[in-house]
Design an enzyme around this catalytic site. Sequence first.
Site, PDB file in Angstrom:
ATOM      1  N   LYS A   1     -14.535 -11.563 -23.782  1.00  0.00           N
ATOM      2  CA  LYS A   1     -16.302 -11.845 -22.897  1.00  0.00           C
ATOM      3  C   LYS A   1     -17.584 -11.857 -24.517  1.00  0.00           C
ATOM      4  O   LYS A   1     -17.142 -10.430 -24.571  1.00  0.00           O
ATOM      5  CB  LYS A   1     -15.870 -11.886 -22.171  1.00  0.00           C
ATOM      6  CG  LYS A   1     -15.922 -12.974 -21.475  1.00  0.00           C
ATOM      7  CD  LYS A   1     -15.956 -13.053 -19.950  1.00  0.00           C
ATOM      8  CE  LYS A   1     -15.622 -13.961 -18.534  1.00  0.00           C
ATOM      9  NZ  LYS A   1     -14.870 -15.147 -19.452  1.00  0.00           N
TER      10      LYS A   1
ATOM     11  N   ARG B   1      -7.041 -19.660 -13.626  1.00  0.00           N
ATOM     12  CA  ARG B   1      -6.056 -20.019 -13.432  1.00  0.00           C
ATOM     13  C   ARG B   1      -4.944 -19.065 -13.287  1.00  0.00           C
ATOM     14  O   ARG B   1      -3.509 -19.509 -12.186  1.00  0.00           O
ATOM     15  CB  ARG B   1      -5.518 -21.360 -14.096  1.00  0.00           C
ATOM     16  CG  ARG B   1      -5.439 -21.310 -15.825  1.00  0.00           C
ATOM     17  CD  ARG B   1      -6.134 -22.270 -16.705  1.00  0.00           C
ATOM     18  NE  ARG B   1      -7.727 -21.566 -16.570  1.00  0.00           N
ATOM     19  CZ  ARG B   1      -8.216 -22.718 -17.628  1.00  0.00           C
ATOM     20  NH1 ARG B   1      -7.974 -23.865 -18.445  1.00  0.00           N
ATOM     21  NH2 ARG B   1      -9.630 -22.580 -17.201  1.00  0.00           N
TER      22      ARG B   1
HETATM   23  N1  BES Z   1     -15.024 -16.172 -15.060  1.00  0.00           N
HETATM   24  C1  BES Z   1     -14.797 -17.251 -15.608  1.00  0.00           C
HETATM   25  C2  BES Z   1     -15.500 -18.679 -15.437  1.00  0.00           C
HETATM   26  C3  BES Z   1     -16.456 -18.220 -15.421  1.00  0.00           C
HETATM   27  C4  BES Z   1     -17.456 -18.976 -16.198  1.00  0.00           C
HETATM   28  C5  BES Z   1     -17.794 -18.564 -13.914  1.00  0.00           C
HETATM   29  C6  BES Z   1     -19.392 -18.116 -16.610  1.00  0.00           C
HETATM   30  C7  BES Z   1     -18.652 -18.087 -14.252  1.00  0.00           C
HETATM   31  C8  BES Z   1     -19.334 -18.129 -15.195  1.00  0.00           C
HETATM   32  C9  BES Z   1     -12.993 -17.920 -16.169  1.00  0.00           C
HETATM   33  O1  BES Z   1     -12.000 -16.189 -16.429  1.00  0.00           O
HETATM   34  C10 BES Z   1     -13.147 -18.349 -17.626  1.00  0.00           C
HETATM   35  O2  BES Z   1     -13.968 -17.380 -18.150  1.00  0.00           O
HETATM   36  N2  BES Z   1     -13.402 -19.719 -17.569  1.00  0.00           N
HETATM   37  C11 BES Z   1     -13.155 -19.560 -19.083  1.00  0.00           C
HETATM   38  C12 BES Z   1     -12.628 -20.444 -19.649  1.00  0.00           C
HETATM   39  C13 BES Z   1     -12.128 -21.041 -21.048  1.00  0.00           C
HETATM   40  C14 BES Z   1     -11.383 -19.557 -21.629  1.00  0.00           C
HETATM   41  C15 BES Z   1     -11.188 -21.971 -20.938  1.00  0.00           C
HETATM   42  C16 BES Z   1     -14.345 -20.345 -19.723  1.00  0.00           C
HETATM   43  O3  BES Z   1     -14.959 -21.191 -18.647  1.00  0.00           O
HETATM   44  O4  BES Z   1     -15.066 -19.841 -20.260  1.00  0.00           O
HETATM   45 MN    MN Z   2     -11.773 -15.859 -17.277  1.00  0.00          MN
END
Ligand code: BES
Ligand code: MN
Length: 498
Positions: free
Chosen positions: A280, A354
């Site tokens: 990230k 997931r």
């Molecule tokens: N934990 C995150 C989701 C999230 C992001 C929650 C920002 C709260 C605020 C999750 O694991 C994630 O990183 N999801 C990705 C999925 C994508 C790679 C398909 C996302 O939402 O960017």
């Molecule tokens: Mn994630």
Amino acid sequence: MEFSTKAASPEKDKSDCIVVGIVEGKKLTPAAKLVDEASGKALTSVLKSGDLGSKAGSTLLLHKLVGVAAGRVLLVSIGKDAKPSRKSFRDALTGALKAVAATKAASASLYLTDTLLADDDGSWALEHAVLIAQELAYQTPRPGQKLDADAGKSLTKVHFAAPNGMSAAAQAAALLRGTAIGNGQDLCRDLGNLPPNICTPTYLAETARELAKTYKLKVTVLEQAQMAKLGMNTLLAVSKGSRQPPKFIVLEYKGGNAKRKPVALVGKGITFDTGGISIKPSAEMDEMKWDMGGAASVLGTMKAVAELKLPLNVVGIIPTCENMPDGQATRPGDIVTSMKGLTVEILNTDAEGRLILCDALTYTERFQPEAVVDIATLTGACVIALGHHASGLFANNDDLAQELLAAGETAQDRAWHMPLWDEYHDSLKSNFADLPNIGGRAGGSITAACFLSRFTESYPWAHLDVAGTAWRSGAAKGSTGRPVGLLTHFLIGRAGHK
Ligand code: BES
Ligand code: MN
Ligand code: ZN
């Protein structure tokens, strides 16, 4: 903080502070009228000054009124209607309790629950009055630091006026409901707010063990080797880059008939989400400590259910680990076989929620649950779709979806129903495995839910994406305790039927 109800007349009330409602900053509610009469129209005259704002929650503090037993009288505006809406009621209570907490009063009596709401639900009013008080009194744990003893926490006793015509038993039940949900939310908030070097998978497992001890629940914690034996390879693929051992927590509450199948709550417990190799951006990455919000809400709800002694069976299931980059970490492109046997091509290691949930949802099958609800801070896309007010709700069963929506309304912890249509499944195609772990950018919260739905075909299932609702950013940064209220009300409903 202690809560009780009382029927006494406000003018004779010996609390350190009494609170009475004013309509639109000028009209007296019945309780305010009693104080006005006893004090030789002191309220009428002060309101003429126009100093009390008309917005629900505006307050004005008066001292030592002649003829009134309490040393402080707090006037609070309840908005434009003598029977306030739920929102005005909450705003009025919040304003009043904040103003009381700013004084040195140790006890307060709030005459706001006697004038009923627009829908005359005294039970709802009492429960929420307790919840609001408890949320305002909440103090974030500060590791290595003593809690601030001088943070204006003199208030220890709060009395609420008994709603008209409500039995003593119903009043006590409403207070208990508020307290139990509030305690569950506090636990959920504490776990979320703790730093990720303290709130690790091991810490969550210890918390579950403590809950089990206090409330006589059954707890099982599976270690990595046992998970490997069960074939939880998608879960372990996420954990691989971390030095923290993963845990798989199973917490069983048995309050119902032994023959009745349990309701299962499955919570995402990523104690820190760096994204893994698909790392990230660093801005605000600290917020990924809340990526165990689903797990925290399951523990909080189990606590509330146990305190309420609900007559039903509930199993809480928490897959928990960290998502870290490392030489051992899963690579984009890796293919793993899930516990269910479906192969998954991990195209993005940041779509890890997931991956841990799908194995947990397969494990859940062994309980033959009457319903399963998973709770996860699953997608940033859900925050884009719904913002911070509603959790995203997805379900393979419409009755279950309706039950959860209604529970969210009652708890003022609302969700919004999202689609899982076949068309959305089309984006989950892989050239190399049964399915990829991501769809395209479009409808990201929906394709994530579609992925989960491939693992939940054998039972009624719903998924709550709480990415936008589990915590707040900015000045009031911190865990919200959601969706403990929604889940507890859902289970209260379930305990009542079937
Ligand atoms: N934990 C995150 C989701 C999230 C992001 C929650 C920002 C709260 C605020 C999750 O694991 C994630 O990183 N999801 C990705 C999925 C994508 C790679 C398909 C996302 O939402 O960017
Ligand atoms: Mn994630
Ligand atoms: Zn995550």
